[in-house]
Design an enzyme around this catalytic site. Structure first.
Site, PDB file in Angstrom:
ATOM      1  N   LEU A  10       0.851  -1.197   0.000  1.00  0.00           N
ATOM      2  CA  LEU A  10       0.000   0.000   0.000  1.00  0.00           C
ATOM      3  C   LEU A  10       0.882   1.239   0.000  1.00  0.00           C
ATOM      4  O   LEU A  10       1.654   1.466   0.928  1.00  0.00           O
ATOM      5  CB  LEU A  10      -0.906   0.025   1.230  1.00  0.00           C
ATOM      6  CG  LEU A  10      -1.762  -1.232   1.463  1.00  0.00           C
ATOM      7  CD1 LEU A  10      -2.782  -0.979   2.572  1.00  0.00           C
ATOM      8  CD2 LEU A  10      -2.472  -1.669   0.190  1.00  0.00           C
ATOM      9  N   ALA A  11       0.747   2.030  -1.058  1.00  0.00           N
ATOM     10  CA  ALA A  11       1.643   3.188  -1.206  1.00  0.00           C
ATOM     11  C   ALA A  11       0.905   4.365  -1.830  1.00  0.00           C
ATOM     12  O   ALA A  11       1.472   5.143  -2.590  1.00  0.00           O
ATOM     13  CB  ALA A  11       2.837   2.795  -2.067  1.00  0.00           C
ATOM     14  N   ARG A  17       1.791  13.665   8.027  1.00  0.00           N
ATOM     15  CA  ARG A  17       2.697  14.006   9.124  1.00  0.00           C
ATOM     16  C   ARG A  17       4.122  14.291   8.655  1.00  0.00           C
ATOM     17  O   ARG A  17       4.957  14.767   9.409  1.00  0.00           O
ATOM     18  CB  ARG A  17       2.691  12.871  10.167  1.00  0.00           C
ATOM     19  CG  ARG A  17       1.388  12.805  10.949  1.00  0.00           C
ATOM     20  CD  ARG A  17       1.184  11.455  11.643  1.00  0.00           C
ATOM     21  NE  ARG A  17       0.706  10.428  10.723  1.00  0.00           N
ATOM     22  CZ  ARG A  17       0.369   9.187  11.087  1.00  0.00           C
ATOM     23  NH1 ARG A  17       0.487   8.816  12.339  1.00  0.00           N
ATOM     24  NH2 ARG A  17      -0.059   8.319  10.187  1.00  0.00           N
ATOM     25  N   GLN A  82      -5.546   3.862  -6.614  1.00  0.00           N
ATOM     26  CA  GLN A  82      -6.579   4.137  -5.604  1.00  0.00           C
ATOM     27  C   GLN A  82      -6.854   5.633  -5.739  1.00  0.00           C
ATOM     28  O   GLN A  82      -6.042   6.463  -5.327  1.00  0.00           O
ATOM     29  CB  GLN A  82      -6.076   3.804  -4.197  1.00  0.00           C
ATOM     30  CG  GLN A  82      -7.163   3.984  -3.140  1.00  0.00           C
ATOM     31  CD  GLN A  82      -6.611   4.028  -1.715  1.00  0.00           C
ATOM     32  OE1 GLN A  82      -5.416   4.218  -1.484  1.00  0.00           O
ATOM     33  NE2 GLN A  82      -7.492   3.862  -0.739  1.00  0.00           N
ATOM     34  N   ASP A 112       5.447   2.188   4.082  1.00  0.00           N
ATOM     35  CA  ASP A 112       6.223   3.031   4.995  1.00  0.00           C
ATOM     36  C   ASP A 112       6.881   2.235   6.127  1.00  0.00           C
ATOM     37  O   ASP A 112       7.235   2.791   7.158  1.00  0.00           O
ATOM     38  CB  ASP A 112       5.340   4.158   5.568  1.00  0.00           C
ATOM     39  CG  ASP A 112       4.193   3.649   6.425  1.00  0.00           C
ATOM     40  OD1 ASP A 112       3.969   2.426   6.485  1.00  0.00           O
ATOM     41  OD2 ASP A 112       3.515   4.487   7.055  1.00  0.00           O
ATOM     42  N   GLU A 164      -7.917   0.749  16.358  1.00  0.00           N
ATOM     43  CA  GLU A 164      -7.022   1.878  16.062  1.00  0.00           C
ATOM     44  C   GLU A 164      -6.932   2.796  17.269  1.00  0.00           C
ATOM     45  O   GLU A 164      -7.917   2.965  18.005  1.00  0.00           O
ATOM     46  CB  GLU A 164      -7.543   2.647  14.840  1.00  0.00           C
ATOM     47  CG  GLU A 164      -7.383   1.886  13.545  1.00  0.00           C
ATOM     48  CD  GLU A 164      -5.942   1.478  13.305  1.00  0.00           C
ATOM     49  OE1 GLU A 164      -5.097   2.365  13.117  1.00  0.00           O
ATOM     50  OE2 GLU A 164      -5.652   0.262  13.332  1.00  0.00           O
ATOM     51  N   ASN A 387      51.531  10.845 -19.480  1.00  0.00           N
ATOM     52  CA  ASN A 387      51.571  11.888 -18.447  1.00  0.00           C
ATOM     53  C   ASN A 387      50.853  13.133 -18.965  1.00  0.00           C
ATOM     54  O   ASN A 387      51.167  13.647 -20.037  1.00  0.00           O
ATOM     55  CB  ASN A 387      53.014  12.234 -18.084  1.00  0.00           C
ATOM     56  CG  ASN A 387      53.016  13.135 -16.854  1.00  0.00           C
ATOM     57  OD1 ASN A 387      52.744  12.678 -15.748  1.00  0.00           O
ATOM     58  ND2 ASN A 387      53.271  14.420 -17.055  1.00  0.00           N
ATOM     59  N   TYR A 397      33.646  20.103 -26.029  1.00  0.00           N
ATOM     60  CA  TYR A 397      32.325  20.600 -26.413  1.00  0.00           C
ATOM     61  C   TYR A 397      32.487  21.744 -27.397  1.00  0.00           C
ATOM     62  O   TYR A 397      33.132  22.757 -27.089  1.00  0.00           O
ATOM     63  CB  TYR A 397      31.614  21.073 -25.134  1.00  0.00           C
ATOM     64  CG  TYR A 397      30.168  21.465 -25.329  1.00  0.00           C
ATOM     65  CD1 TYR A 397      29.287  20.647 -26.013  1.00  0.00           C
ATOM     66  CD2 TYR A 397      29.686  22.655 -24.799  1.00  0.00           C
ATOM     67  CE1 TYR A 397      27.960  21.001 -26.178  1.00  0.00           C
ATOM     68  CE2 TYR A 397      28.355  23.022 -24.939  1.00  0.00           C
ATOM     69  CZ  TYR A 397      27.497  22.196 -25.634  1.00  0.00           C
ATOM     70  OH  TYR A 397      26.193  22.555 -25.789  1.00  0.00           O
TER      71      TYR A 397
HETATM   72  C1  UD1 Z   1      -1.662   1.632  10.156  1.00  0.00           C
HETATM   73  C2  UD1 Z   1      -2.614   0.633  10.841  1.00  0.00           C
HETATM   74  C3  UD1 Z   1      -2.280   0.570  12.330  1.00  0.00           C
HETATM   75  C4  UD1 Z   1      -0.831   0.146  12.497  1.00  0.00           C
HETATM   76  C5  UD1 Z   1       0.112   1.092  11.727  1.00  0.00           C
HETATM   77  C6  UD1 Z   1       1.510   0.522  11.743  1.00  0.00           C
HETATM   78  C7  UD1 Z   1      -4.751   0.779   9.632  1.00  0.00           C
HETATM   79  C8  UD1 Z   1      -6.132   1.277   9.650  1.00  0.00           C
HETATM   80  N1  UD1 Z   1      -3.999   1.081  10.686  1.00  0.00           N
HETATM   81  O1  UD1 Z   1      -1.907   2.922  10.678  1.00  0.00           O
HETATM   82  O2  UD1 Z   1      -3.115  -0.396  12.968  1.00  0.00           O
HETATM   83  O3  UD1 Z   1      -0.508   0.153  13.882  1.00  0.00           O
HETATM   84  O4  UD1 Z   1      -0.304   1.207  10.358  1.00  0.00           O
HETATM   85  O5  UD1 Z   1       2.393   1.313  11.018  1.00  0.00           O
HETATM   86  O6  UD1 Z   1      -4.389   0.093   8.699  1.00  0.00           O
HETATM   87  N2  UD1 Z   1      -2.430   3.920   2.423  1.00  0.00           N
HETATM   88  C9  UD1 Z   1      -2.987   3.817   1.172  1.00  0.00           C
HETATM   89  N3  UD1 Z   1      -4.255   4.265   0.960  1.00  0.00           N
HETATM   90  C10 UD1 Z   1      -5.011   4.819   1.952  1.00  0.00           C
HETATM   91  C11 UD1 Z   1      -4.420   4.913   3.244  1.00  0.00           C
HETATM   92  C12 UD1 Z   1      -3.154   4.463   3.448  1.00  0.00           C
HETATM   93  O7  UD1 Z   1      -2.357   3.318   0.244  1.00  0.00           O
HETATM   94  O8  UD1 Z   1      -6.145   5.194   1.670  1.00  0.00           O
HETATM   95  C13 UD1 Z   1      -1.064   3.456   2.629  1.00  0.00           C
HETATM   96  C14 UD1 Z   1      -0.122   4.574   3.004  1.00  0.00           C
HETATM   97  O9  UD1 Z   1       0.504   5.110   1.848  1.00  0.00           O
HETATM   98  C15 UD1 Z   1       0.892   3.893   3.929  1.00  0.00           C
HETATM   99  C16 UD1 Z   1       0.117   2.714   4.508  1.00  0.00           C
HETATM  100  O10 UD1 Z   1      -1.040   2.552   3.713  1.00  0.00           O
HETATM  101  O11 UD1 Z   1       2.020   3.420   3.232  1.00  0.00           O
HETATM  102  C17 UD1 Z   1      -0.277   2.916   5.975  1.00  0.00           C
HETATM  103  O12 UD1 Z   1      -1.074   4.068   6.097  1.00  0.00           O
HETATM  104  P1  UD1 Z   1      -0.950   5.053   7.343  1.00  0.00           P
HETATM  105  O13 UD1 Z   1      -1.911   6.157   7.144  1.00  0.00           O
HETATM  106  O14 UD1 Z   1       0.464   5.391   7.583  1.00  0.00           O
HETATM  107  O15 UD1 Z   1      -1.501   4.103   8.510  1.00  0.00           O
HETATM  108  P2  UD1 Z   1      -1.269   4.292  10.072  1.00  0.00           P
HETATM  109  O16 UD1 Z   1      -2.101   5.406  10.565  1.00  0.00           O
HETATM  110  O17 UD1 Z   1       0.179   4.343  10.334  1.00  0.00           O
HETATM  111 CA    CA Z   2       2.042   4.492   9.087  1.00  0.00          CA
END
Ligand code: UD1
Ligand code: CA
Length: 460
Positions: A10-11, A17, A82, A112, A164, A387, A397
């Site tokens: 998921l990226a 933040r 997405q 991440d 959460e 040398n 150029y």
């Molecule tokens: C998430 C978990 C949390 C866990 C934490 C650990 C959920 C709801 N929560 O929270 O339980 O403790 O990671 O690091 O999953 N992303 C998407 N599409 C979206 C949202 C997020 O692709 O719509 C991707 C982000 O780019 C990221 C990853 O998912 O790489 C995690 O998203 P992030 O918002 O960082 O989740 P956390 O709040 O850290």
């Molecule tokens: Ca995260």
């Protein structure tokens, strides 16, 4: 028999933040973006397919993802858009069409969490298969618990659900077992559970973390695997966390190198990427940076303030203070610097010497050839035992094109020679100080002047 494995990363998120205009997964840990670290770990599982959910700066994330792995892995990658970021559950759901025909199990990773090791994911896959689970995920303990999902269990310690942090009751807030975000799912069980997700929570998001609870409600087995090393599973949410993680990763790399017989004089000020290999008895002085896909041989000495990127350095080479060397090769027993700049596929054959304030671009120096002072060599092919006098310039150029200079074996280029390319200096020839060489010089000939003229033949 082991089941085939697929990966989903998921990226798509921006990473609020990070306070950045750049998608979080593009931020670098060392010289590689976060997504690159995750992908390399994932690729080592030899998956059938790697699905990557992209949203924010999708094109850039896709390019960075492809650039960080080998061509075989690129072949396995499928990018899924997405369009709106409605949560991690929504992100997985966006990939439902892509994953529904995949065979075997699906490892879901967040883009991440760059430090996870392949062995840890293999352990998770084994636990998933032996438990015959619909879902299996890692848990870890931290005190105080970070802003992560809490693992809620019943009185007998059986897993009930992930909550959460923003949805926690005060009692749940105190739970120290948390969700680091590493899952394996059985694909046929995952798809219906995704359909049950709703955004009825504090963040109005579809949480992937609600999937295990829905599976339990459907009577499916869900397993957890406790992981001791919490740092390995850390997620990046802020720039300060990247800096702290890079420091840990760096020290791990330096400790490993020192244990293998490499001297690091001052680990606190030395920056070496995790993929760099270095041979025994090489000495790395303080304030050195070695990045990217770099190899350094044995018995080398790399002095302070030098910055090496994608270098291939053979045994017994010396890099003196304050050199910048990128995408270049030193064969063996070469010496470079101080204050030299080598770049763009420059190559030094054995025992070549590049000295002070010399820039070498896309050039090759033969064995025992020397360019000691204040010189620019670009697009030049230089033979053995040549040398190059101080303040020589290959004028490569002409305003439109880059032209080659060829200097054959045993040539002596006098100080302050301008070699107006394209031009060739024949074997054994000499150019006088201050010459401007505009025409090819035959072998064994002395030329001098502006423009340079033949003065005499050196051999008859
Ligand atoms: C998430 C978990 C949390 C866990 C934490 C650990 C959920 C709801 N929560 O929270 O339980 O403790 O990671 O690091 O999953 N992303 C998407 N599409 C979206 C949202 C997020 O692709 O719509 C991707 C982000 O780019 C990221 C990853 O998912 O790489 C995690 O998203 P992030 O918002 O960082 O989740 P956390 O709040 O850290
Ligand atoms: Ca995260």
């Amino acid at each position: 028999m082991k089941q085939p494995v697929n990966i989903l990363i998921l990226a798509a998120g921006l990473g609020t933040r990070m306070k950045s205009d750049r998608a979080k997964v593009l931020h670098k840990l060392g010289s590689r973006p976060l997504i690159g670290h995750v992908l390399r770990t994932a690729a080592a599982l030899d998956p059938e397919k790697i699905f990557v959910v992209v949203g924010h700066q999708a094109d850039k994330v896709e390019a960075a993802a492809k650039a960080s792995v080998d061509p075989d892995t690129v072949e396995k990658m499928v990018f899924v858009p997405q369009l709106e970021q409605l949560g991690t559950g929504h992100a997985v759901k966006s990939a439902a069409d892509a994953i529904k025909n995949a065979r075997g199990s699906l490892v879901v990773l967040y883009g991440d969490t760059p430090m996870v090791r392949t062995g840890t994911l293999e352990g998770l896959l084994t636990a998933h298969e032996t438990g015959k689970n619909a879902a299996t995920f890692l848990t870890m303990k931290l005190d105080p618990p970070p802003a992560y999902g809490r693992i809620v269990r019943d009185a007998k310690g059986r897993f009930l659900k992930i909550v959460e942090q923003k949805d926690c009751t005060p009692e749940q807030m105190a739970i120290k077992e948390v969700n680091p975000g590493f899952y394996v799912f059985d694909i046929p069980a995952l798809l219906p559970a995704l359909g049950k997700l709703t955004p009825k929570n504090a963040q109005n998001e579809y949480y992937l973390t609600d999937v295990p609870e829905h599976m339990l409600a459907a009577g499916l087995p869900v397993g957890t695997l406790f992981h001791e090393d919490a740092h390995e599973l850390d997620g990046i949410n802020t720039r300060a966390e990247i800096a702290a993680m890079w420091k840990r990763l760096r020290h791990e790399t330096l400790d490993r190198l020192m244990a293998a017989g490499i001297s690091i004089i001052d680990p606190d000020s030395t920056y070496i990427d995790d993929g760099v290999t270095i041979g025994r008895d090489t000495v790395i002085h303080p304030q050195v940076i070695i990045e990217g896909n770099s190899r350094i041989g044995a018995n080398c000495e790399i002095h302070s303030w030098s910055h090496l990127t994608n270098v291939d350095i053979g045994d017994e080479c010396t890099v003196l203070n304050s050199c910048v060397i990128a995408n270049s090769r030193l064969t063996a027993k070469d010496s470079v610097g101080p204050f030299a700049h080598l770049r763009m596929h420059t190559e030094l054959a054995e025992e070549a010497v590049i000295g002070n304030f010399v820039e070498v671009k896309k050039s090759r120096l033969g064995r025992k050839s020397k360019s000691m002072h204040l010189t620019y060599l670009g697009d030049a092919t230089i033979g053995d035992r040549v040398n190059i006098g101080a303040a020589t310039v290959t004028c490569n150029y002409d305003g439109k094109n880059k032209n080659p200079t060829i200097i054959e074996d045993d040539v002596k280029i006098g100080s302050d020679t301008m070699l107006v390319a394209p031009v060739r200096v024949g074997r054994g020839s000499i150019t006088g100080a201050g010459s401007v060489v505009t025409k090819d010089v035959p072998p064994d000939t002395l030329v001098a002047g502006v423009p340079a003229q033949v003065k005499k033949k050196l051999k008859v």
